[in-house]
Design a protein around this motif. Structure first.
Motif, PDB file in Angstrom:
ATOM      1  N   VAL A  33      -8.782  -1.686  -1.537  1.00 19.31           N
ATOM      2  CA  VAL A  33      -7.712  -0.881  -0.954  1.00 19.31           C
ATOM      3  C   VAL A  33      -6.608  -0.716  -1.988  1.00 19.31           C
ATOM      4  CG1 VAL A  33      -5.904  -0.792   0.812  1.00 19.31           C
ATOM      5  CG2 VAL A  33      -8.221  -1.538   1.416  1.00 19.31           C
ATOM      6  N   VAL A  34      -6.195   0.524  -2.215  1.00 18.71           N
ATOM      7  CA  VAL A  34      -5.087   0.834  -3.114  1.00 18.71           C
ATOM      8  C   VAL A  34      -3.896   1.212  -2.243  1.00 18.71           C
ATOM      9  CG1 VAL A  34      -4.266   2.282  -5.008  1.00 18.71           C
ATOM     10  CG2 VAL A  34      -6.699   1.662  -4.868  1.00 18.71           C
ATOM     11  N   LEU A  63     -14.957   7.211  -2.008  1.00 19.91           N
ATOM     12  CA  LEU A  63     -13.497   7.283  -1.967  1.00 19.91           C
ATOM     13  C   LEU A  63     -13.080   7.696  -0.567  1.00 19.91           C
ATOM     14  CD1 LEU A  63     -10.650   7.394  -3.302  1.00 19.91           C
ATOM     15  CD2 LEU A  63     -11.146   9.791  -3.840  1.00 19.91           C
ATOM     16  N   VAL A  64     -12.268   6.867   0.074  1.00 24.25           N
ATOM     17  CA  VAL A  64     -11.783   7.153   1.424  1.00 24.25           C
ATOM     18  C   VAL A  64     -10.321   7.577   1.344  1.00 24.25           C
ATOM     19  CG1 VAL A  64     -11.373   6.221   3.733  1.00 24.25           C
ATOM     20  CG2 VAL A  64     -13.385   5.484   2.417  1.00 24.25           C
ATOM     21  N   ASP A  65     -10.030   8.761   1.840  1.00 32.42           N
ATOM     22  CA  ASP A  65      -8.654   9.261   1.904  1.00 32.42           C
ATOM     23  C   ASP A  65      -8.018   8.652   3.137  1.00 32.42           C
ATOM     24  OD1 ASP A  65      -6.326  10.670   1.675  1.00 32.42           O
ATOM     25  OD2 ASP A  65      -7.277  12.615   1.353  1.00 32.42           O
ATOM     26  N   GLY A  66      -7.542   7.396   3.003  1.00 28.66           N
ATOM     27  CA  GLY A  66      -7.063   6.640   4.151  1.00 28.66           C
ATOM     28  C   GLY A  66      -5.573   6.669   4.351  1.00 28.66           C
ATOM     29  N   ASP A  67      -4.854   7.508   3.618  1.00 25.47           N
ATOM     30  CA  ASP A  67      -3.422   7.678   3.842  1.00 25.47           C
ATOM     31  C   ASP A  67      -3.284   8.638   5.012  1.00 25.47           C
ATOM     32  OD1 ASP A  67      -0.709   7.788   3.715  1.00 25.47           O
ATOM     33  OD2 ASP A  67      -0.586   8.687   1.722  1.00 25.47           O
ATOM     34  N   LEU A  68      -3.430   8.104   6.218  1.00 25.55           N
ATOM     35  CA  LEU A  68      -3.608   8.931   7.403  1.00 25.55           C
ATOM     36  C   LEU A  68      -2.412   9.831   7.657  1.00 25.55           C
ATOM     37  CD1 LEU A  68      -5.279   6.341   9.788  1.00 25.55           C
ATOM     38  CD2 LEU A  68      -6.338   7.887   8.124  1.00 25.55           C
ATOM     39  N   ASP A 146      -7.697   4.890  -0.471  1.00 24.28           N
ATOM     40  CA  ASP A 146      -6.301   5.227  -0.759  1.00 24.28           C
ATOM     41  C   ASP A 146      -5.530   5.040   0.540  1.00 24.28           C
ATOM     42  OD1 ASP A 146      -3.849   6.284  -1.470  1.00 24.28           O
ATOM     43  OD2 ASP A 146      -4.514   8.371  -1.283  1.00 24.28           O
ATOM     44  N   ALA A 147      -4.713   3.970   0.602  1.00 26.46           N
ATOM     45  CA  ALA A 147      -4.007   3.629   1.836  1.00 26.46           C
ATOM     46  C   ALA A 147      -2.549   4.057   1.827  1.00 26.46           C
ATOM     47  CB  ALA A 147      -4.106   2.133   2.098  1.00 26.46           C
ATOM     48  N   ARG A 153      -0.127  -0.116  11.180  1.00 32.10           N
ATOM     49  CA  ARG A 153      -1.178  -1.064  11.557  1.00 32.10           C
ATOM     50  C   ARG A 153      -2.505  -0.740  10.901  1.00 32.10           C
ATOM     51  NH1 ARG A 153      -1.132  -0.482  17.829  1.00 32.10           N
ATOM     52  NH2 ARG A 153      -0.797   1.666  17.156  1.00 32.10           N
ATOM     53  N   VAL A 154      -2.807   0.552  10.734  1.00 33.77           N
ATOM     54  CA  VAL A 154      -4.101   0.932  10.174  1.00 33.77           C
ATOM     55  C   VAL A 154      -4.209   0.454   8.730  1.00 33.77           C
ATOM     56  CG1 VAL A 154      -5.657   2.832   9.658  1.00 33.77           C
ATOM     57  CG2 VAL A 154      -4.234   2.925  11.709  1.00 33.77           C
ATOM     58  N   VAL A 155      -3.158   0.673   7.947  1.00 31.03           N
ATOM     59  CA  VAL A 155      -3.168   0.240   6.552  1.00 31.03           C
ATOM     60  C   VAL A 155      -3.279  -1.272   6.475  1.00 31.03           C
ATOM     61  CG1 VAL A 155      -1.835   0.162   4.422  1.00 31.03           C
ATOM     62  CG2 VAL A 155      -1.897   2.257   5.781  1.00 31.03           C
ATOM     63  N   GLN A 156      -2.563  -1.991   7.321  1.00 30.34           N
ATOM     64  CA  GLN A 156      -2.658  -3.445   7.331  1.00 30.34           C
ATOM     65  C   GLN A 156      -4.068  -3.904   7.675  1.00 30.34           C
ATOM     66  OE1 GLN A 156       0.486  -5.181   9.755  1.00 30.34           O
ATOM     67  NE2 GLN A 156       1.956  -3.696   8.979  1.00 30.34           N
ATOM     68  N   ARG A 157      -4.718  -3.198   8.599  1.00 32.40           N
ATOM     69  CA  ARG A 157      -6.107  -3.555   8.944  1.00 32.40           C
ATOM     70  C   ARG A 157      -7.033  -3.294   7.764  1.00 32.40           C
ATOM     71  NH1 ARG A 157      -9.832  -5.749   9.542  1.00 32.40           N
ATOM     72  NH2 ARG A 157     -11.430  -5.771  11.176  1.00 32.40           N
ATOM     73  N   PHE A 158      -6.841  -2.190   7.041  1.00 31.85           N
ATOM     74  CA  PHE A 158      -7.615  -1.936   5.825  1.00 31.85           C
ATOM     75  C   PHE A 158      -7.462  -3.100   4.848  1.00 31.85           C
ATOM     76  CE2 PHE A 158      -7.232   2.998   6.181  1.00 31.85           C
ATOM     77  CZ  PHE A 158      -8.307   3.023   7.040  1.00 31.85           C
ATOM     78  N   CYS A 159      -6.231  -3.517   4.644  1.00 37.70           N
ATOM     79  CA  CYS A 159      -5.968  -4.573   3.665  1.00 37.70           C
ATOM     80  C   CYS A 159      -6.576  -5.898   4.090  1.00 37.70           C
ATOM     81  CB  CYS A 159      -4.459  -4.730   3.461  1.00 37.70           C
ATOM     82  SG  CYS A 159      -3.673  -3.317   2.626  1.00 37.70           S
ATOM     83  N   GLN A 160      -6.526  -6.211   5.380  1.00 33.06           N
ATOM     84  CA  GLN A 160      -7.108  -7.456   5.869  1.00 33.06           C
ATOM     85  C   GLN A 160      -8.619  -7.482   5.664  1.00 33.06           C
ATOM     86  OE1 GLN A 160      -5.860  -8.158   9.965  1.00 33.06           O
ATOM     87  NE2 GLN A 160      -3.790  -7.475   9.455  1.00 33.06           N
TER      88      GLN A 160
END
Length: 278
Positions: A33-34, A63-68, A146-147, A153-160
Motif C-alpha cells: 500500500v502506498v 495496480l489498484v487505484d484505491g484512492d477512492l 494507491d491509497a 476507514r477504507v485506507v486504514q483497512r488496506f494498510c492493516q
C-alpha cells in the motif's frame, strides 16, 4: 477498448496455462500500500511508476487505484474502460472482470470519481475486495494499491491487510507532521503493518536523509518503532513533464535519475531472499 480487454484476458490465460511455476502461481501476491499523511505528496505518481518498474523487472503486477473518489492512477495509465473499483466494492463485478491492461503489461483496477458512500464503504465490501486481491496468485506476484492521503476507514483497512506500507512524505513541515501522525495511527491497530518511509520531492539526498532522521527519531522516542527509509525521489522536471502528458516517467524518461531511483526502490523492496543487487 475491447481489444485491450481481450489482450489482458489472453495474458492471464497464458499465465494460467503454465508461464510460471505452479508453486508460485498458487501463492498469494504480496500486497503493498502506498499512502501519504496528507494530499499532494505524490502517492499516485509513486504507485504507478513503482508498478511499471516491477512489471518491467518481470513481476506480474496489479495496480489498484484505491484512492477512492478519484481516478488519478488509472488516468495516468491511460485506461478508460467502464468497470472500476466501485463495481467491485458493490459486488457488481469481480476484480478479474474489472482489470484492464496498462503500460508495461501492468494490470490496472481503475478508480472511480465518486461521492462519500464509496469512500466510506461497508467493512464487508472492503473485505470482499481484499479477499479477491489475495486470490490473484495465479495471475499476479505483486499488488500495489494507491491509497492516497491515508485518511478514512477504507485506507486504514488496506494498510492493516498490507504486507508493507510505503508512507510517502514531502519536505514541507506539514507533510512531515502528518506523516508522523499516520505512523502513530497505523501502529495503534491490532494488525500492525510493516511501515517504510519514502521521501518524495526532495531537493537532494542529504535533505531526504535529514527528513528521515527527523521522523525516525520521533518514532523511536514516542512510538518505540524503527522507521526504515525505503527510498528517495528527488525533484525532477522529467517527473512533472511525464505527469502532464499522462505517462509514467519510468517509461517516458527511462534514463533520468528519478527513473533509476524508482527502479532501485523496486529492486530493494522485492529482491528475492539471497539475491544480490546487480
Amino acid at each position: 477498448m475491447l481489444d485491450q480487454a481481450e489482450r489482458l484476458r489472453s495474458l492471464m490465460r497464458a499465465e494460467s496455462a503454465g508461464a510460471r511455476p505452479a508453486a508460485r502461481r498458487a501463492g498469494r501476491p504480496q500486497l503493498v500500500v502506498v499512502a501519504g499523511g496528507k494530499g499532494g505528496v505524490g502517492t499516485t505518481t509513486l504507485a504507478v511508476n513503482l508498478a511499471v518498474a516491477l512489471a518491467r523487472d518481470g513481476h506480474r503486477t496489479v495496480l489498484v487505484d484505491g484512492d477512492l473518489g478519484k481516478a488519478d492512477a488509472a488516468s495516468l495509465c491511460g485506461t478508460r474502460e467502464s468497470y472500476h473499483i466501485a463495481d467491485v466494492l458493490a459486488g457488481r463485478r469481480g476484480v478479474r472482470e474489472a482489470l484492464q491492461l496498462g503500460p508495461a503489461s501492468v494490470q490496472v483496477l481503475p478508480g472511480a470519481w465518486a461521492t462519500g458512500h464509496v469512500t466510506e464503504c461497508a467493512p464487508e465490501a472492503q473485505d470482499r475486495l481484499l479477499r479477491e486481491l489475495a486470490r490473484l496468485g495465479q495471475h499476479a506476484d505483486q499488488v500495489v494499491i494507491d491509497a492516497g492521503n491515508g485518511e478514512g476507514r477504507v485506507v486504514q483497512r488496506f494498510c492493516q491487510a498490507a504486507d508493507r506500507v510505503l508512507l510517502v512524505t514531502s519536505a514541507d513541515d506539514a507533510s512531515v507532521m502528518n506523516t508522523y501522525a499516520a505512523v502513530k495511527l497505523l501502529r495503534a491497530v491490532d494488525a500492525e503493518p510493516a511501515i517504510q518511509l519514502v521521501v518524495n520531492q526532495a531537493h537532494d539526498g542529504a535533505g531526504a536523509k535529514q527528513i528521515h532522521n527527523r521522523l525516525a527519531q520521533a518514532c523511536r522516542r514516542f512510538l518505540a518503532y524503527e522507521l526504515p527509509l525505503a527510498g528517495t525521489l528527488t525533484r525532477a522536471t522529467e517527473v512533472a513533464e511525464a505527469s502532464r502528458r499522462r505517462q509514467p516517467f519510468v517509461l517516458a524518461s527511462s534514463h533520468a535519475p528519478a527513473a533509476r531511483q524508482i527502479e532501485q526502490l523496486a529492486a530493494t523492496l522485492f529482491r528475492v531472499p539471497g539475491e544480490t543487487a546487480s
